[in-house]
Scaffold this motif. Structure first.
Motif, PDB file in Angstrom:
ATOM      1  N   GLY A   1       0.812  -1.215   0.000  1.00  0.00           N
ATOM      2  CA  GLY A   1       0.000   0.000   0.000  1.00  0.00           C
ATOM      3  C   GLY A   1       0.840   1.257   0.000  1.00  0.00           C
ATOM      4  N   LYS A   2       1.855   1.288   0.848  1.00  0.00           N
ATOM      5  CA  LYS A   2       2.729   2.470   0.917  1.00  0.00           C
ATOM      6  C   LYS A   2       3.485   2.680  -0.385  1.00  0.00           C
ATOM      7  CE  LYS A   2       3.170   2.778   5.870  1.00  0.00           C
ATOM      8  NZ  LYS A   2       3.965   2.456   7.054  1.00  0.00           N
TER       9      LYS A   2
ATOM     10  N   LYS B   1       1.263  -0.045  -4.684  1.00  0.00           N
ATOM     11  CA  LYS B   1       1.127  -1.247  -5.520  1.00  0.00           C
ATOM     12  C   LYS B   1      -0.197  -1.898  -5.125  1.00  0.00           C
ATOM     13  CE  LYS B   1       6.049  -2.030  -6.136  1.00  0.00           C
ATOM     14  NZ  LYS B   1       7.149  -2.989  -6.013  1.00  0.00           N
ATOM     15  N   PHE B   2      -1.274  -1.266  -5.570  1.00  0.00           N
ATOM     16  CA  PHE B   2      -2.605  -1.665  -5.119  1.00  0.00           C
ATOM     17  C   PHE B   2      -3.032  -3.032  -5.647  1.00  0.00           C
ATOM     18  CE2 PHE B   2      -2.637   3.023  -4.895  1.00  0.00           C
ATOM     19  CZ  PHE B   2      -2.758   3.131  -3.518  1.00  0.00           C
ATOM     20  N   ASP B   3      -2.573  -3.407  -6.831  1.00  0.00           N
ATOM     21  CA  ASP B   3      -2.909  -4.737  -7.357  1.00  0.00           C
ATOM     22  C   ASP B   3      -2.295  -5.831  -6.481  1.00  0.00           C
ATOM     23  OD1 ASP B   3      -4.429  -3.702  -9.424  1.00  0.00           O
ATOM     24  OD2 ASP B   3      -2.784  -3.753 -10.874  1.00  0.00           O
ATOM     25  N   GLU B   4      -1.029  -5.645  -6.109  1.00  0.00           N
ATOM     26  CA  GLU B   4      -0.364  -6.620  -5.243  1.00  0.00           C
ATOM     27  C   GLU B   4      -1.038  -6.664  -3.873  1.00  0.00           C
ATOM     28  OE1 GLU B   4       1.133  -4.457  -7.222  1.00  0.00           O
ATOM     29  OE2 GLU B   4       2.911  -5.325  -8.135  1.00  0.00           O
ATOM     30  N   MET B   5      -1.434  -5.503  -3.383  1.00  0.00           N
ATOM     31  CA  MET B   5      -2.117  -5.428  -2.097  1.00  0.00           C
ATOM     32  C   MET B   5      -3.436  -6.211  -2.153  1.00  0.00           C
ATOM     33  SD  MET B   5      -3.076  -2.008   0.074  1.00  0.00           S
ATOM     34  CE  MET B   5      -4.563  -1.618  -0.833  1.00  0.00           C
TER      35      MET B   5
ATOM     36  N   SER C   1      -7.566  -0.587   9.474  1.00  0.00           N
ATOM     37  CA  SER C   1      -6.890   0.675   9.779  1.00  0.00           C
ATOM     38  C   SER C   1      -5.785   0.940   8.762  1.00  0.00           C
ATOM     39  CB  SER C   1      -6.311   0.614  11.194  1.00  0.00           C
ATOM     40  OG  SER C   1      -5.614   1.777  11.503  1.00  0.00           O
ATOM     41  N   CYS C   2      -5.035  -0.084   8.456  1.00  0.00           N
ATOM     42  CA  CYS C   2      -3.961   0.017   7.470  1.00  0.00           C
ATOM     43  C   CYS C   2      -4.519   0.401   6.096  1.00  0.00           C
ATOM     44  CB  CYS C   2      -3.223  -1.315   7.416  1.00  0.00           C
ATOM     45  SG  CYS C   2      -1.872  -1.380   6.246  1.00  0.00           S
ATOM     46  N   LEU C   3      -5.588  -0.267   5.683  1.00  0.00           N
ATOM     47  CA  LEU C   3      -6.206   0.028   4.381  1.00  0.00           C
ATOM     48  C   LEU C   3      -6.730   1.455   4.323  1.00  0.00           C
ATOM     49  CD1 LEU C   3      -8.138  -3.319   3.837  1.00  0.00           C
ATOM     50  CD2 LEU C   3      -6.148  -2.522   2.537  1.00  0.00           C
TER      51      LEU C   3
ATOM     52  N   TYR D   1      -5.300   4.135   1.619  1.00  0.00           N
ATOM     53  CA  TYR D   1      -6.167   4.761   0.616  1.00  0.00           C
ATOM     54  C   TYR D   1      -6.315   6.262   0.858  1.00  0.00           C
ATOM     55  CZ  TYR D   1      -7.470   0.180  -1.241  1.00  0.00           C
ATOM     56  OH  TYR D   1      -7.446  -1.057  -1.824  1.00  0.00           O
ATOM     57  N   GLY D   2      -6.373   6.655   2.118  1.00  0.00           N
ATOM     58  CA  GLY D   2      -6.474   8.081   2.425  1.00  0.00           C
ATOM     59  C   GLY D   2      -5.250   8.848   1.975  1.00  0.00           C
ATOM     60  N   LYS D   3      -4.077   8.334   2.291  1.00  0.00           N
ATOM     61  CA  LYS D   3      -2.832   9.010   1.900  1.00  0.00           C
ATOM     62  C   LYS D   3      -2.665   9.052   0.386  1.00  0.00           C
ATOM     63  CE  LYS D   3      -0.278   8.404   6.144  1.00  0.00           C
ATOM     64  NZ  LYS D   3       0.698   7.626   6.901  1.00  0.00           N
ATOM     65  N   ALA D   4      -3.253   8.072  -0.295  1.00  0.00           N
ATOM     66  CA  ALA D   4      -3.181   8.049  -1.764  1.00  0.00           C
ATOM     67  C   ALA D   4      -4.267   8.921  -2.398  1.00  0.00           C
ATOM     68  CB  ALA D   4      -3.305   6.614  -2.266  1.00  0.00           C
ATOM     69  N   GLY D   5      -5.113   9.528  -1.554  1.00  0.00           N
ATOM     70  CA  GLY D   5      -6.196  10.367  -2.076  1.00  0.00           C
ATOM     71  C   GLY D   5      -7.344   9.571  -2.656  1.00  0.00           C
ATOM     72  N   ARG D   6      -7.427   8.310  -2.343  1.00  0.00           N
ATOM     73  CA  ARG D   6      -8.501   7.436  -2.836  1.00  0.00           C
ATOM     74  C   ARG D   6      -9.613   7.390  -1.783  1.00  0.00           C
ATOM     75  NH1 ARG D   6      -6.436   2.412  -6.203  1.00  0.00           N
ATOM     76  NH2 ARG D   6      -5.114   3.494  -7.677  1.00  0.00           N
ATOM     77  N   PHE D   7     -10.271   8.520  -1.645  1.00  0.00           N
ATOM     78  CA  PHE D   7     -11.245   8.685  -0.564  1.00  0.00           C
ATOM     79  C   PHE D   7     -12.476   7.799  -0.739  1.00  0.00           C
ATOM     80  CE2 PHE D   7      -8.995  12.850  -0.579  1.00  0.00           C
ATOM     81  CZ  PHE D   7      -8.267  12.613   0.566  1.00  0.00           C
TER      82      PHE D   7
END
Length: 160
Positions: free
Chosen positions: A56-57, A60-64, A84-86, A90-96
């Motif tokens: 996630g950090k 690499k969302f497909d791998e996640m 919490s991790c997800l 997603y928040g840090k990636a702007g995927r609200f």
């Protein structure tokens, strides 16, 4: 481990997997998972959470998602830490939208967000300038009797 006459358990493997992930040694992570399978040691959410965080950090969302699918296939339920991790990723990636879908999924499981999850969301929305969302989160925290603390105030003061 065999040479040292150590009988590994899931905790041993989880610790090693976390260390290998921190060292960016993904081949060794796969080797650990293979060894677990060979020894019939069932993984748990703590086995997969560091890998979800790692991918996630790195965005690499497909791998996640593959890791999450493996958990599903093994009938391993995500924990509050997993969610919490997800939400943080997603928040840090702007995927609200995706972040909120994870939050809704938690609610369907009767799993309430905690202070850590709310802090992550406040930080992500705040950095994106979505202040109405931040206000909504603060109201939700109040409804759930989750007290604002030093960390909350620190996050709020860093928002500009």
């Amino acid at each position: 481990m065999e040479q040292l006459n150590i009988k590994p358990c899931v905790i041993t493997f989880n610790s090693l997997i976390s260390c290998y992930i921190k060292a960016d040694m993904l081949v060794e992570v796969k080797n650990m998972r293979t060894q677990m399978d060979n020894l019939k040691i069932k993984p748990n959410a703590r086995t997969f959470n560091p890998l979800i965080d790692y991918y996630g950090k790195a965005e690499k969302f497909d791998e996640m998602k593959q890791v999450l699918n493996e958990m599903r296939q093994l009938n391993i339920k995500p924990t509050k830490t997993t969610y919490s991790c997800l939400i943080d990723i997603y928040g840090k990636a702007g995927r609200f939208e995706t972040m909120n879908q994870v939050l809704e999924h938690m609610k369907q499981l009767n799993m309430e967000p905690d202070q850590i999850i709310f802090h992550s969301m406040i930080g992500s929305y705040g950095k994106a300038g979505q202040f109405r969302e931040v206000e909504g989160i603060l109201q939700r925290m109040k409804q759930l009797n989750i007290q604002l603390n030093f960390k909350t105030n620190s996050i709020l003061s860093s928002i500009r």
